[in-house]
Enzyme design. Structure first.
Site, PDB file in Angstrom:
ATOM      1  N   GLY A  53       0.991  -1.323  -0.074  1.00 20.70           N
ATOM      2  CA  GLY A  53      -0.040  -0.065  -0.135  1.00 20.70           C
ATOM      3  C   GLY A  53       1.101   1.351  -0.002  1.00 20.70           C
ATOM      4  N   LEU A  73       0.409   3.753  -2.015  1.00 26.35           N
ATOM      5  CA  LEU A  73       1.179   3.188  -3.522  1.00 26.35           C
ATOM      6  C   LEU A  73       1.675   4.543  -4.058  1.00 26.35           C
ATOM      7  CD1 LEU A  73      -2.053   1.360  -4.779  1.00 26.35           C
ATOM      8  CD2 LEU A  73       0.007   0.384  -3.855  1.00 26.35           C
ATOM      9  N   GLY A 121       5.624   3.844  -9.070  1.00 27.85           N
ATOM     10  CA  GLY A 121       6.202   2.514  -9.410  1.00 27.85           C
ATOM     11  C   GLY A 121       5.021   1.261  -9.297  1.00 27.85           C
ATOM     12  N   HIS A 122       4.291   1.504  -8.311  1.00 27.37           N
ATOM     13  CA  HIS A 122       3.408   0.410  -8.018  1.00 27.37           C
ATOM     14  C   HIS A 122       2.214   0.567  -9.281  1.00 27.37           C
ATOM     15  CE1 HIS A 122       4.033   1.358  -3.657  1.00 27.37           C
ATOM     16  NE2 HIS A 122       4.224  -0.048  -3.656  1.00 27.37           N
ATOM     17  N   ASP A 134      13.496  -3.200  -5.667  1.00 27.13           N
ATOM     18  CA  ASP A 134      13.701  -4.291  -4.803  1.00 27.13           C
ATOM     19  C   ASP A 134      14.125  -5.415  -5.621  1.00 27.13           C
ATOM     20  OD1 ASP A 134      12.486  -3.048  -2.315  1.00 27.13           O
ATOM     21  OD2 ASP A 134      10.626  -3.340  -3.461  1.00 27.13           O
ATOM     22  N   SER A 150       9.599   5.342  -3.545  1.00 27.72           N
ATOM     23  CA  SER A 150       9.341   4.185  -2.395  1.00 27.72           C
ATOM     24  C   SER A 150       8.087   4.882  -1.307  1.00 27.72           C
ATOM     25  CB  SER A 150      10.639   4.144  -1.566  1.00 27.72           C
ATOM     26  OG  SER A 150      10.407   3.793  -0.307  1.00 27.72           O
ATOM     27  N   SER A 151       7.737   4.153  -0.778  1.00 25.92           N
ATOM     28  CA  SER A 151       6.731   4.608   0.265  1.00 25.92           C
ATOM     29  C   SER A 151       7.431   5.159   1.259  1.00 25.92           C
ATOM     30  CB  SER A 151       5.789   3.388   0.677  1.00 25.92           C
ATOM     31  OG  SER A 151       5.187   2.735  -0.497  1.00 25.92           O
TER      32      SER A 151
HETATM   33  O1  PAF Z   1       7.628  -5.108  -2.175  1.00 25.24           O
HETATM   34  C1  PAF Z   1       6.618  -4.799  -1.517  1.00 25.24           C
HETATM   35  O2  PAF Z   1       5.942  -4.290  -1.112  1.00 25.24           O
HETATM   36  C2  PAF Z   1       6.713  -6.155  -0.483  1.00 25.24           C
HETATM   37  O3  PAF Z   1       7.956  -6.588   0.027  1.00 25.24           O
HETATM   38  C3  PAF Z   1       5.521  -7.605  -0.893  1.00 25.24           C
HETATM   39  C4  PAF Z   1       6.388  -7.951  -2.096  1.00 25.24           C
HETATM   40  C5  PAF Z   1       4.237  -6.692  -1.276  1.00 25.24           C
HETATM   41  C6  PAF Z   1       5.639  -8.507   0.030  1.00 25.24           C
HETATM   42  O4  PAF Z   1       4.911  -7.982   1.377  1.00 25.24           O
END
Ligand code: PAF
Length: 281
Positions: A31, A33, A36-37, A150, A185-186
């Site tokens: 969450g 968001l 990137g998301h 990541d 990044s959040s």
């Molecule tokens: O990248 C993330 O936000 C988290 O590590 C994930 C993959 C949702 C797992 O909790």
């Protein structure tokens, strides 16, 4: 967009679509968001019939002194953003539906967790591998989407999928950056104004490393690392690591002869930030 809290319900809804031969694209998130998301959600939307997104701040991937409690949460805003992207299902499980009291199925993250963030965040990748496996078991997606910010997480998940022979395709997308290069990044939310300015030097350091390798022909990893540290040191509170490793095995390199992953983690104030770049010679 339907918002579901029950794992059982989501599994049965998805099973119906799968029977009809539909492809399910899945984007797991914690969450808060950002673009990137959303780039992952858009890719999932283009490549699948049904898109499911999960929001779950996974307690098992945080260390005892890390930011689980204060991790930013804003479900109403996230819901609006995902609706706008045409997501079909938003899965917001409770802690107990992911980790029922009898839960014992922790997943070992494998050898890739020995490097980079692994030793710095003991238990982190075990928590990630465990929750992602659990989410894959619930959603049973055709494809799942992860960001290259990541980088290590993505490689660990790919290796886990291979090990368990899970029928899911792992798709990754490039890092999305702010205008000044800071990787989205959040956790950027934690930065004060001054820290936010300092944080841009992570990307500057990576750019310098790439220039040294590609344009100036520097092959000695120690020299590149030293140059990266010199850029970072005046601006960050603490360098957690600067590493130059093999992009697949994540093992440290001595020389950059082919391609290399340059990865770094720094504290800016109390906030731990990571960034990386793959450099090809
Ligand atoms: O990248 C993330 O936000 C988290 O590590 C994930 C993959 C949702 C797992 O909790």
């Amino acid at each position: 967009m339907k918002v579901l809290k029950s794992a059982k319900r989501l599994t049965s809804v998805i099973a119906r679509f799968k029977k009809k031969g539909k492809r399910i694209g899945f984007v797991p998130t914690m969450g808060f968001l950002h673009e990137g998301h959303l780039s992952l959600v858009r890719k999932a939307r283009r490549e699948n019939d049904i898109v499911a997104v999960s929001i779950f701040v996974n307690p098992t991937q945080f260390g005892p002194h890390e930011d689980y409690r204060r991790y930013p949460r804003h479900l109403a805003r996230d819901t609006r953003l995902l609706k706008r992207e045409g997501v079909d299902y938003l899965f917001v499980p409770s802690r107990s539906s992911i980790y029922p009291s009898h839960f014992r199925d922790y997943v070992r993250p494998g050898p890739l967790a020995r490097y980079l963030c692994g030793p710095k965040r003991p238990g982190h990748f075990r928590g990630v591998a465990t929750v992602v496996k659990r989410l894959f078991d619930i959603v049973a997606p055709y494809a799942a989407y992860f960001g290259e910010k990541d980088y290590q997480q993505a490689r660990i998940i790919e290796s886990m999928v291979k090990r368990f022979q899970l029928p899911v395709r792992i798709k990754t997308s490039p890092i999305v950056r702010e205008q000044d290069g800071l990787a989205m990044s959040s956790r950027n939310r934690y930065l004060s104004r001054e820290e936010r300015i300092s944080a841009r030097f992570l990307y500057q350091a990576l750019l310098l490393a790439r220039k040294l390798v590609r344009q100036q022909g520097v092959r000695d990893v120690r020299r590149v690392k030293q140059a990266v540290q010199n850029v970072l040191a005046p601006h960050v509170t603490k360098i957690d690591y600067v590493a130059i490793v093999h992009p697949q095995t994540l093992k440290p390199l001595k020389r950059v002869n082919h391609s290399a992953l340059i990865a770094l983690a720094c504290y800016v104030g109390r906030t731990r930030l990571i960034d990386n770049m793959v450099v090809r010679v």
